[in-house]
Design a protein around this motif. Structure first.
Motif, PDB file in Angstrom:
ATOM      1  N   GLU A 111     -14.190   4.763  -7.459  1.00  0.00           N
ATOM      2  CA  GLU A 111     -13.779   6.164  -7.465  1.00  0.00           C
ATOM      3  C   GLU A 111     -13.927   6.797  -6.080  1.00  0.00           C
ATOM      4  O   GLU A 111     -13.060   7.555  -5.639  1.00  0.00           O
ATOM      5  CB  GLU A 111     -14.640   6.921  -8.479  1.00  0.00           C
ATOM      6  N   ASP A 112     -15.012   6.467  -5.384  1.00  0.00           N
ATOM      7  CA  ASP A 112     -15.319   7.141  -4.119  1.00  0.00           C
ATOM      8  C   ASP A 112     -14.793   6.414  -2.876  1.00  0.00           C
ATOM      9  O   ASP A 112     -14.508   7.055  -1.864  1.00  0.00           O
ATOM     10  CB  ASP A 112     -16.836   7.313  -3.972  1.00  0.00           C
ATOM     11  N   HIS A 113     -14.695   5.078  -2.942  1.00  0.00           N
ATOM     12  CA  HIS A 113     -14.346   4.304  -1.743  1.00  0.00           C
ATOM     13  C   HIS A 113     -13.367   3.164  -2.046  1.00  0.00           C
ATOM     14  O   HIS A 113     -13.614   2.018  -1.651  1.00  0.00           O
ATOM     15  CB  HIS A 113     -15.626   3.733  -1.106  1.00  0.00           C
ATOM     16  N   PRO A 161      -4.659   1.977  -4.547  1.00  0.00           N
ATOM     17  CA  PRO A 161      -5.975   1.580  -4.034  1.00  0.00           C
ATOM     18  C   PRO A 161      -7.002   1.324  -5.140  1.00  0.00           C
ATOM     19  O   PRO A 161      -7.859   0.453  -5.001  1.00  0.00           O
ATOM     20  CB  PRO A 161      -6.389   2.773  -3.164  1.00  0.00           C
ATOM     21  N   THR A 162      -6.916   2.069  -6.239  1.00  0.00           N
ATOM     22  CA  THR A 162      -7.868   1.888  -7.337  1.00  0.00           C
ATOM     23  C   THR A 162      -7.746   0.490  -7.929  1.00  0.00           C
ATOM     24  O   THR A 162      -8.752  -0.212  -8.120  1.00  0.00           O
ATOM     25  CB  THR A 162      -7.652   2.954  -8.431  1.00  0.00           C
ATOM     26  N   GLU A 163      -6.525   0.084  -8.217  1.00  0.00           N
ATOM     27  CA  GLU A 163      -6.311  -1.257  -8.787  1.00  0.00           C
ATOM     28  C   GLU A 163      -6.721  -2.346  -7.798  1.00  0.00           C
ATOM     29  O   GLU A 163      -7.294  -3.374  -8.178  1.00  0.00           O
ATOM     30  CB  GLU A 163      -4.844  -1.436  -9.205  1.00  0.00           C
ATOM     31  N   ALA A 164      -6.423  -2.124  -6.519  1.00  0.00           N
ATOM     32  CA  ALA A 164      -6.801  -3.103  -5.500  1.00  0.00           C
ATOM     33  C   ALA A 164      -8.325  -3.207  -5.391  1.00  0.00           C
ATOM     34  O   ALA A 164      -8.881  -4.309  -5.251  1.00  0.00           O
ATOM     35  CB  ALA A 164      -6.198  -2.700  -4.145  1.00  0.00           C
ATOM     36  N   ALA A 165      -9.014  -2.071  -5.485  1.00  0.00           N
ATOM     37  CA  ALA A 165     -10.475  -2.072  -5.415  1.00  0.00           C
ATOM     38  C   ALA A 165     -11.075  -2.780  -6.632  1.00  0.00           C
ATOM     39  O   ALA A 165     -12.042  -3.546  -6.505  1.00  0.00           O
ATOM     40  CB  ALA A 165     -10.999  -0.642  -5.323  1.00  0.00           C
ATOM     41  N   LEU A 166     -10.512  -2.534  -7.803  1.00  0.00           N
ATOM     42  CA  LEU A 166     -10.987  -3.216  -9.019  1.00  0.00           C
ATOM     43  C   LEU A 166     -10.755  -4.720  -8.921  1.00  0.00           C
ATOM     44  O   LEU A 166     -11.599  -5.520  -9.354  1.00  0.00           O
ATOM     45  CB  LEU A 166     -10.295  -2.643 -10.257  1.00  0.00           C
ATOM     46  N   ALA A 167      -9.630  -5.124  -8.328  1.00  0.00           N
ATOM     47  CA  ALA A 167      -9.354  -6.554  -8.144  1.00  0.00           C
ATOM     48  C   ALA A 167     -10.376  -7.176  -7.194  1.00  0.00           C
ATOM     49  O   ALA A 167     -10.818  -8.316  -7.399  1.00  0.00           O
ATOM     50  CB  ALA A 167      -7.932  -6.745  -7.606  1.00  0.00           C
ATOM     51  N   THR A 168     -10.779  -6.437  -6.175  1.00  0.00           N
ATOM     52  CA  THR A 168     -11.819  -6.919  -5.252  1.00  0.00           C
ATOM     53  C   THR A 168     -13.142  -7.105  -5.986  1.00  0.00           C
ATOM     54  O   THR A 168     -13.830  -8.120  -5.811  1.00  0.00           O
ATOM     55  CB  THR A 168     -12.007  -5.929  -4.085  1.00  0.00           C
ATOM     56  N   LEU A 169     -13.504  -6.139  -6.812  1.00  0.00           N
ATOM     57  CA  LEU A 169     -14.733  -6.267  -7.603  1.00  0.00           C
ATOM     58  C   LEU A 169     -14.668  -7.468  -8.531  1.00  0.00           C
ATOM     59  O   LEU A 169     -15.649  -8.208  -8.682  1.00  0.00           O
ATOM     60  CB  LEU A 169     -14.974  -5.001  -8.436  1.00  0.00           C
ATOM     61  N   ALA A 170     -13.505  -7.666  -9.172  1.00  0.00           N
ATOM     62  CA  ALA A 170     -13.344  -8.805 -10.078  1.00  0.00           C
ATOM     63  C   ALA A 170     -13.511 -10.118  -9.335  1.00  0.00           C
ATOM     64  O   ALA A 170     -14.132 -11.068  -9.844  1.00  0.00           O
ATOM     65  CB  ALA A 170     -11.975  -8.735 -10.761  1.00  0.00           C
ATOM     66  N   ALA A 171     -12.984 -10.184  -8.130  1.00  0.00           N
ATOM     67  CA  ALA A 171     -13.091 -11.418  -7.341  1.00  0.00           C
ATOM     68  C   ALA A 171     -14.531 -11.679  -6.907  1.00  0.00           C
ATOM     69  O   ALA A 171     -14.975 -12.827  -6.872  1.00  0.00           O
ATOM     70  CB  ALA A 171     -12.176 -11.322  -6.118  1.00  0.00           C
TER      71      ALA A 171
END
Length: 242
Positions: free
Chosen positions: A97-99, A112-122
């Motif tokens: 949400e913030d970064h 960016p939200t989906e891309a950030a979630l994909a990074t977390l998943a990886a």
């Protein structure tokens, strides 16, 4: 820095007031000692990422990391959570949400939200990303009341994710019950934002599929009662006479 031997039993806001971020970091270290080495490594990696992403963020009088530490410590100590994914998601619950751009890196695409979630998943697995997604606020309609949209989002997203309820209740406890530990206009604005959510959380905590023991649920319900008392003290006082 030297910490008292009873640091492991101190209330979180007392640690915050007396020992600050170093004290909360030490308390976190004490809490994760009972996990196996692989779990400790994952938890430490999540903490490092949270500390990096939120390094310049503040919450009124304190580093933002303090809030994330209290949320995760509360889940381990008071809620008896041993599920490493849930604690990792607690540490990172505001990261997307913030970064989102900083988390996702240069290639964020259109979302960016989906891309950030994909990074977390990886980095931490799809379940962590799913839990963080459930507690990440969507983009709000600027023509509608923001707090009303927030309440709708909380009710809908937590309906589907029992473990996300645990993270969100710890977050709410820090923000709601902890509202008396802040200063300035945020005291009243937070009380107005969070007060209508008390019955929502009460119902969610009481659901049979909320994965917490009966004693823990009773503890949380008592905390929700306390939050309600504090909101009332802030918002329902008669106007001062001059």
């Amino acid at each position: 820095m030297d910490f008292p031997p009873y640091l492991g039993t101190m209330p979180m806001h007392a640690i915050t007031e007396i020992h600050g971020e170093p004290g909360l970091l030490e308390r976190f270290r004490l809490e994760i000692q009972s996990f196996d080495e692989a779990a400790r490594e994952r938890l430490s990696a999540a903490l490092d990422l949270a500390a990096d992403l939120h390094r310049d963020d503040r919450r009124v009088r304190e580093p933002y990391l303090n809030h994330l530490l209290r949320v995760s410590i509360r889940m381990m100590h008071h809620y008896r959570v041993r599920d490493v994914d849930v604690i990792v998601a607690g540490l990172l619950h505001d990261a997307v949400e913030d970064h989102p751009v900083e988390l996702a890196g240069a290639d964020t695409g259109d979302d960016p939200t989906e891309a950030a979630l994909a990074t977390l998943a990886a980095r931490f697995g799809p379940r962590v990303a799913r839990l963080v997604a459930a507690v990440t606020n969507p983009r709000y309609d600027p023509t509608r009341d923001r707090n009303e949209q927030y309440r709708e989002h909380v009710a809908a997203s937590l309906d589907r994710e029992p473990w996300a309820r645990v993270i969100k209740v710890s977050d709410f406890t820090d923000n709601g019950v902890g509202v008396i530990h802040t200063v300035g206009p945020k005291v009243e604005s937070s009380a107005r934002k969070y007060r209508p959510l008390v019955p929502v959380y009460r119902e969610l905590v009481n659901r049979p599929d909320t994965p917490l023991s009966a004693p823990v649920k009773r503890h949380i319900l008592a905390q929700l009662d306390l939050a309600e008392e504090r909101f009332s003290a802030i918002l329902d006082q008669p106007a001062h006479r001059h």
